[in-house]
Every structure is written in C-alpha cells, then in structure tokens.
Scaffold this active site. Structure first.
Site, PDB file in Angstrom:
ATOM      1  N   SER A 117      66.709  25.345  23.504  1.00  0.00           N
ATOM      2  CA  SER A 117      64.660  26.306  24.079  1.00  0.00           C
ATOM      3  C   SER A 117      64.921  27.573  23.731  1.00  0.00           C
ATOM      4  O   SER A 117      63.974  27.914  24.546  1.00  0.00           O
ATOM      5  CB  SER A 117      65.351  25.599  25.358  1.00  0.00           C
ATOM      6  OG  SER A 117      66.523  25.148  25.353  1.00  0.00           O
ATOM      7  N   GLU A 150      57.090  22.628  20.974  1.00  0.00           N
ATOM      8  CA  GLU A 150      56.944  24.252  20.366  1.00  0.00           C
ATOM      9  C   GLU A 150      56.878  24.259  18.728  1.00  0.00           C
ATOM     10  O   GLU A 150      58.572  23.509  18.775  1.00  0.00           O
ATOM     11  CB  GLU A 150      56.971  24.953  21.026  1.00  0.00           C
ATOM     12  CG  GLU A 150      56.430  25.892  22.002  1.00  0.00           C
ATOM     13  CD  GLU A 150      57.325  27.013  23.161  1.00  0.00           C
ATOM     14  OE1 GLU A 150      57.122  28.138  23.079  1.00  0.00           O
ATOM     15  OE2 GLU A 150      58.651  26.602  23.417  1.00  0.00           O
TER      16      GLU A 150
END
Ligand code: 3HC
Length: 285
Positions: A117, A150
């Site tokens: 993350s 992403e």
C-alpha cells in the site's frame, strides 16, 4: 496470461485470488500460515454459494471457478506461472525475503508484482536480479469489487513490464492509473491518509460525533463509507502502519497518526468491525 501465483491469503491476497479465478485465471496461492489458503478458498466458495442462491451465478460456474483455486505447498509451484502478485504483511524485510525466493524459482521475464500500500517498489525490486520485471499492483479492498488498480513503477521497472501489468489489469476487468514516481502512499493513499487523519483529529477535538463525521462525508461528498468506518474497514493496524511509514519518509505532519488511532491499535482494535473503535470514542458521549 493464464496462470497467476498469489502470495498471501489475508484479506487482500484472498480477494485478488478470488477475483483472478472469477476472471478465468488458474490461481496458485501460498501462505506460510497453516490453513490460511484453505480458509481463503472456503470464503470464496461461500460468496459464490450466495451468488448462486441469488441467481447471479450458476452452480456450474461456481464449480468451475472453485476448481481454478489451488494451493501451493512450496515455492516450486511458481515455476510455471505467468505473473506473481505478492500480498503479505506490510513489512519490508518480509517482502524482500519473498522476492529473493521468487527470484530463485520464477523464470526471467515473468511479471513480479507487490500489492504493497505504500512501501518502496524500488527497494523490493532490488531484492531480485531483475528489477526491471518488478512493479507495484495496488488493489483496493474489496478487490473483486473496487474498479481501480494502481500500477506503480520502481526506479528500474521497464516499459514492457508496465504494459504487461496494464494487460493483466484489463484481463482482471480493472481500470488503471500509472504512478510514475515511486513515492510513499502512491496516489490514492497519499489522498486517503490525510482524509482519515483529519476525521480522527476532528473526533479528538470534539468537533462532531463519529457518526456525524462519517455521515457528513457520506452524504456531503457521496462517499460510500464515512472515513472513520472506512479506516476501520481497511484495518486500523494497516492504516497506522501506512501513516507511520509516510511520516517517516516525508517528515510531514500531514501524515502524523492521531493519538486516538495509536491507542485503538494498541488496545487491539485492528478494525474490520465498521467503526466500532471510533464510535465508542469518549468525547463522542
Ligand atoms: N468480496 C467480493 N465481493 C464483495 C465483497 C467482498 N469482500 N464485499 C462486497 N462484495 C460484493 C457483494 O457481493 C455485492 O455484489 P452484487 O452487487 O453482485 O450483489 C456488492 O459487492 C455490493 O456489496 P453489498 O451490497 O454487500 O454492500 P454495499 O453496496 O454497501 O458495498 C462496499 C460494500 C463495496 C464495500 C462499499 O461500501 C464501498 O465501496 N466502500 C468503500 C470501499 C473502499 O473505499 N475501499 C478502498 C479502501 S482503501 C484500500 O483498500 C487501500 C489500502 O492500501 C488502504
């Protein structure tokens, strides 16, 4: 691509494995925790049973998807995969050790992705002798539902690797953004963590109750969940970890974790209980 290796069977690893199987990939999944992969596959089956009961899937489709989910019992299972997605705990040393192992068994040119993350893709890639094949594929919870991945470039990630990741994301039915610069929190968590932090600071200051802070953002900004509930949903321990990492890297108060979060995590409220911790915060009463 036909066959994907997933390392990790926590919330993200399980969600990504289930998503990949639904989208037609053969999935081989590994976790060092005994029984974790079995539980992950059982959870996927349970979701599919609900979908069958609701008439959204046939029993045959369910069985086909379930058969695509297999467990790896050692690293050799990753010798013949087309891509690897690592989704284990957010500890750099753990990820580095995994990428070193993968480097030894996975053929050169296979896409090696981490679902970190916030951590440095470059640092993870440097654990291998092929940093050009490594990048970040950051999924969002719940992975089968959230539209975005992403794609995060490390300093040495090649254009070919980014193209492979885009093709994979498309096969998984996702939209992508490319994060060109390997910076802590990438794009989405760089926006999300200050939102969480501001909501928590308002709670500490007694500006409004937890319920009203969440309701304000849900109804005023059309977010599906308020920030305090979402922080809990993503995991308070994960949030704290991400904030501390971003604060250490940027030396910027925008990312300084509020005391209320630190105390809840210390008290064992690691989240996933829909705002339970914040909704009991004393100044709320
Ligand atoms: N796995 C698979 N499918 C799931 C699921 C899961 N864990 N959770 C929900 N679903 C499916 C349901 O089966 C349902 O499918 P259907 O429409 O085919 O019946 C659909 O999603 C909607 O679920 P529900 O009706 O149960 O519930 P909601 O409509 O309230 O939606 C939600 C739940 C999708 C979680 C929604 O509240 C939401 O979008 N919340 C925000 C989530 C978010 O922002 N995630 C990102 C967090 S940040 C992050 O992950 C990054 C990290 O690095 C911190």
């Amino acid at each position: 691509m036909k066959r994907i290796g997933i390392i990790g069977a926590g919330i993200m690893g399980s969600g990504i494995a289930y998503l990949a199987a639904l989208q037609g990939f053969e999935v081989v999944q590994y976790d060092t925790l005994e029984g974790a992969v079995t539980r992950s596959h059982a959870k996927a089956l349970q979701r599919m049973d609900q979908a069958v009961d609701a008439g959204k899937m046939t029993a045959q489709e369910r069985d086909l998807v379930y058969r695509r989910l297999t467990e790896a019992h050692d690293w050799n299972a990753f010798k013949d995969v087309d891509a690897i997605i690592e989704a284990v705990v957010e500890v750099l040393d753990v990820k580095i050790a995994i990428f070193q192992k993968l480097d030894a068994v996975v053929p050169a040119g296979v896409l090696l992705a981490t679902n970190t993350s916030s951590l440095s893709i470059t640092a993870i890639a440097q654990a291998t002798r092929r940093p050009q094949d490594v990048l970040g594929l950051h999924f969002f919870n719940p992975a089968p539902v959230m539209k975005l991945i992403e794609i995060v470039r490390g300093e040495e990630t090649s254009d070919v690797t980014v193209e492979k990741a885009q093709a994979l994301a498309e096969e998984l039915g996702k939209e992508t953004i490319v994060v060109q610069k390997d910076t802590p929190g990438f794009v989405v968590n760089r926006v999300l963590m200050p939102l969480f932090i501001e909501a928590m600071r308002m709670l500490e200051e007694g500006v409004a109750t937890a319920e009203d802070i969440d309701k304000g953002v849900r109804l005023g900004l059309n977010h599906p969940m308020g920030p305090l509930t979402l922080a809990d949903f993503t995991g308070l321990d994960v949030d704290l970890h991400v904030m501390d990492y971003m604060y250490d890297e940027f030396h910027d108060d925008r990312f300084a974790a509020p005391l209320v979060l630190r105390r809840l995590v210390r008290a064992g409220h690691t989240g996933k209980k829909s705002g339970r911790g914040f909704y009991r915060y004393p100044s709320n009463k």
